[in-house]
Design a protein around this motif. Structure first.
Motif, short mmCIF file in Angstrom:
data_model
loop_
_atom_site.label_atom_id
_atom_site.label_comp_id
_atom_site.label_asym_id
_atom_site.label_seq_id
_atom_site.Cartn_x
_atom_site.Cartn_y
_atom_site.Cartn_z
N ILE A 91 25.14 -0.32 27.99
CA ILE A 91 26.45 -0.26 27.32
C ILE A 91 27.26 -1.51 27.67
O ILE A 91 27.92 -2.10 26.79
N ALA A 92 27.24 -1.92 28.93
CA ALA A 92 27.97 -3.11 29.33
C ALA A 92 27.49 -4.34 28.56
O ALA A 92 28.30 -5.17 28.12
N ALA A 93 26.17 -4.44 28.37
CA ALA A 93 25.62 -5.58 27.63
C ALA A 93 26.02 -5.53 26.16
O ALA A 93 26.40 -6.55 25.57
N ILE A 94 25.93 -4.34 25.55
CA ILE A 94 26.30 -4.18 24.14
C ILE A 94 27.77 -4.55 23.93
O ILE A 94 28.14 -5.18 22.93
N GLU A 95 28.62 -4.18 24.87
CA GLU A 95 30.06 -4.45 24.77
C GLU A 95 30.42 -5.84 25.28
O GLU A 95 31.61 -6.18 25.38
N ASN A 96 29.41 -6.62 25.61
CA ASN A 96 29.61 -7.98 26.09
C ASN A 96 30.48 -8.04 27.34
O ASN A 96 31.34 -8.91 27.48
N ARG A 97 30.24 -7.09 28.23
CA ARG A 97 30.90 -7.13 29.55
C ARG A 97 30.07 -8.04 30.43
O ARG A 97 29.00 -7.67 30.91
N SER A 98 30.56 -9.24 30.61
CA SER A 98 29.75 -10.30 31.22
C SER A 98 29.52 -10.09 32.71
O SER A 98 28.58 -10.67 33.27
N ILE A 99 30.35 -9.27 33.35
CA ILE A 99 30.24 -9.04 34.79
C ILE A 99 29.98 -7.57 35.07
O ILE A 99 30.66 -6.69 34.53
N CYS A 100 28.98 -7.30 35.91
CA CYS A 100 28.76 -5.96 36.45
C CYS A 100 29.16 -5.99 37.92
O CYS A 100 28.56 -6.71 38.72
N HIS A 101 30.17 -5.22 38.24
CA HIS A 101 30.72 -5.19 39.60
C HIS A 101 30.29 -3.89 40.26
O HIS A 101 30.77 -2.81 39.90
N PHE A 102 29.37 -3.99 41.22
CA PHE A 102 28.82 -2.82 41.90
C PHE A 102 29.56 -2.56 43.21
O PHE A 102 29.93 -3.49 43.93
N GLN A 103 29.75 -1.27 43.51
CA GLN A 103 30.30 -0.85 44.80
C GLN A 103 29.12 -0.31 45.63
O GLN A 103 28.48 0.66 45.24
N ILE A 104 28.84 -0.94 46.77
CA ILE A 104 27.65 -0.63 47.55
C ILE A 104 28.04 -0.06 48.92
O ILE A 104 28.83 -0.65 49.65
N PHE A 105 27.44 1.11 49.25
CA PHE A 105 27.62 1.71 50.58
C PHE A 105 26.30 1.71 51.35
O PHE A 105 26.26 1.31 52.51
N ASN A 106 25.25 2.19 50.72
CA ASN A 106 23.94 2.29 51.36
C ASN A 106 22.92 1.50 50.54
O ASN A 106 22.31 2.05 49.62
N PRO A 107 22.74 0.22 50.83
CA PRO A 107 21.83 -0.59 50.01
C PRO A 107 20.39 -0.10 50.12
O PRO A 107 19.77 -0.18 51.16
N GLY A 108 19.88 0.45 49.03
CA GLY A 108 18.52 0.96 48.99
C GLY A 108 17.89 0.71 47.63
O GLY A 108 18.38 -0.12 46.85
N PHE A 109 16.84 1.44 47.31
CA PHE A 109 16.10 1.18 46.07
C PHE A 109 16.98 1.38 44.84
O PHE A 109 16.94 0.56 43.91
N LEU A 110 17.76 2.48 44.79
CA LEU A 110 18.55 2.75 43.59
C LEU A 110 19.60 1.67 43.36
O LEU A 110 19.86 1.27 42.22
N GLU A 111 20.20 1.20 44.44
CA GLU A 111 21.19 0.13 44.33
C GLU A 111 20.52 -1.18 43.91
O GLU A 111 21.03 -1.91 43.05
N PHE A 112 19.36 -1.45 44.50
CA PHE A 112 18.58 -2.64 44.12
C PHE A 112 18.19 -2.59 42.65
O PHE A 112 18.28 -3.59 41.93
N PHE A 113 17.77 -1.41 42.19
CA PHE A 113 17.37 -1.25 40.79
C PHE A 113 18.52 -1.60 39.85
O PHE A 113 18.34 -2.29 38.85
N GLY A 114 19.73 -1.12 40.17
CA GLY A 114 20.88 -1.41 39.33
C GLY A 114 21.18 -2.89 39.24
O GLY A 114 21.41 -3.44 38.14
N VAL A 115 21.15 -3.57 40.37
CA VAL A 115 21.40 -5.01 40.38
C VAL A 115 20.31 -5.75 39.61
O VAL A 115 20.58 -6.69 38.85
N LEU A 116 19.07 -5.30 39.76
CA LEU A 116 17.95 -5.94 39.07
C LEU A 116 18.09 -5.79 37.55
O LEU A 116 17.88 -6.76 36.80
N VAL A 117 18.45 -4.60 37.09
CA VAL A 117 18.62 -4.39 35.64
C VAL A 117 19.76 -5.25 35.11
O VAL A 117 19.65 -5.86 34.04
N ALA A 118 20.85 -5.31 35.85
CA ALA A 118 21.99 -6.12 35.41
C ALA A 118 21.60 -7.60 35.30
O ALA A 118 21.95 -8.27 34.31
#
Length: 390
Positions: A91-118
């Motif tokens: 959705i962010a890409a479709i809406e041309n939201r150029s920045i994805c700002h993640f809030q990270i508490f416990n850096p693990g696979f799920l958080e890594f996956f989100g950053v990788l997709v972005a």
């Protein structure tokens, strides 16, 4: 002080704030404060979060993380989390939201996956690191944590103590880390009830000397240290009461009940062990004489800033992240971390000299009003976005 070195653009920046905890993790006041600050700075923010977060006026809320919390198997919740992340970033890409700002508490696979997709969808990634290292050892995945930090364009931390530790831990150059303070809660606390009304609402006597321990109960937060200190405090001040309000995280409260019984302080402890809804928080802070944060380890504390926003005197352990905000005897009180004896002495001194001790509550309020303003934080964050895009 408001930033004045950057004017709003005619065409606003479009940002996706990806913070899935929402109401489940008590993040609503923080996220709303940040979003309001960014909106004031001319940033168009869409907040992607979990489905139990309530609709909020003026906030573009997208409930893309569906049923990721609750009594489901770990695998089911993980798959739903992945689906929510993919949906959010697409959705962010479709809406041309150029920045994805993640809030990270416990850096693990799920958080890594989100950053990788972005990154895969050519979004600029900003990461706010709330906990430099997870506060639970089982959550620590150093390899993935370092990859997340490597893939981020910029990393935001809330104090210089976190910046120093992040540099030492992951070897991240100082130019990649930006210190932007956690905001206050002055715009979200609403009307503050008087102490007598708040105590009546909580079923407490008017004449008790009330100590508040508030928030998620984690081992690193040192509740056991406070309980041990209460043994001596109760001997000096029999009407001193410690109100413990919050729900346990990765532990059972029965551990503390055994300690309370062993210490013989049952009459001096009131426990409200549950998730405290946002609308009830004001009664706990308004009823208290002193808010104690006996933490063994912490990077930033919303509880601290919330207490100061309510003009409540605070007593914190002398961790660098705490003493960066609190000056002993000026805008709060400080004790030696891990020492029940030091904590007991400070609490006893506080109740022996209430008139002088309470003045720091006013100073604390003045501090967060001046140094932790969300409009200033929003402008500083916007400037960081602009630097990443340029």
């Amino acid at each position: 002080m408001k930033s004045k070195n950057c004017n709003k653009k005619d065409s606003p920046l479009k940002v996706a704030l990806i913070e899935q905890e929402g109401r489940h993790g008590g993040m609503v006041p923080y996220d709303v404060g940040l979003i309001n600050g960014l909106n004031s700075a001319g940033v168009d923010v869409a907040w992607f979060t979990c489905d139990n977060t309530p609709d909020i006026d003026g906030v573009d809320l997208r409930k893309t993380y569906l049923r990721v919390f609750g009594d489901y198997s770990r695998w089911i919740r993980g798959l739903r989390f992945i689906k929510g992340t993919i949906t959010s970033i697409v959705i962010a890409a479709i809406e041309n939201r150029s920045i994805c700002h993640f809030q990270i508490f416990n850096p693990g696979f799920l958080e890594f996956f989100g950053v990788l997709v972005a990154r895969g969808l050519f979004r600029k990634v900003i990461v706010t690191v709330h906990d430099v290292e997870p506060l639970v050892e089982s959550k620590s995945v150093p390899f993935l944590m370092n990859l997340i930090y490597f893939m981020a364009v910029k990393i935001i931390v809330h104090n210089f103590a976190s910046q120093k530790e992040l540099q030492a831990l992951a070897g991240i150059p100082p130019s990649k880390i930006c210190v932007i303070y956690h905001g206050n809660y002055l715009d979200t606390i609403g009307d503050i009830p008087n102490k007598a009304f708040a105590r009546n609402r909580l079923g407490l006597l008017d004449d008790v000397k009330l100590i508040l321990f508030f928030g998620q109960i984690k081992k690193v937060k040192g509740l056991d240290i406070l309980l041990e200190a209460m043994k001596r405090v109760s001997e000096e001040h029999p009407n001193a009461v410690c109100l413990v309000a919050g729900r346990p995280w990765k532990l059972k409260f029965s551990e503390y009940e055994l300690l309370i019984n062993r210490l013989g302080i049952e009459k001096n402890i009131v426990a409200d062990i549950r998730y405290i809804p946002d609308e009830e928080i004001k009664y706990f802070y308004s009823a208290s004489d002193l808010v104690v944060l006996p933490y063994r380890r912490i990077y930033q504390s919303g509880v601290l800033l919330l207490a100061m926003s309510y003009q409540r005197p605070v007593l914190v352990s002398n961790l660098p992240s705490m003493t960066e905000i609190i000056s002993d005897g000026v805008n709060g009180h400080v004790f030696d971390s891990g020492s029940a004896e030091s904590l007991a002495e400070k609490i006893i001194w506080f109740f022996d000299s209430l008139e002088n001790a309470n003045k720091v509550g006013v100073k604390g309020y003045q501090h967060v009003k001046a140094s932790n303003d969300w409009d200033d934080i929003g402008m500083r964050t916007r400037n960081l976005y602009v630097s990443c895009l340029s």
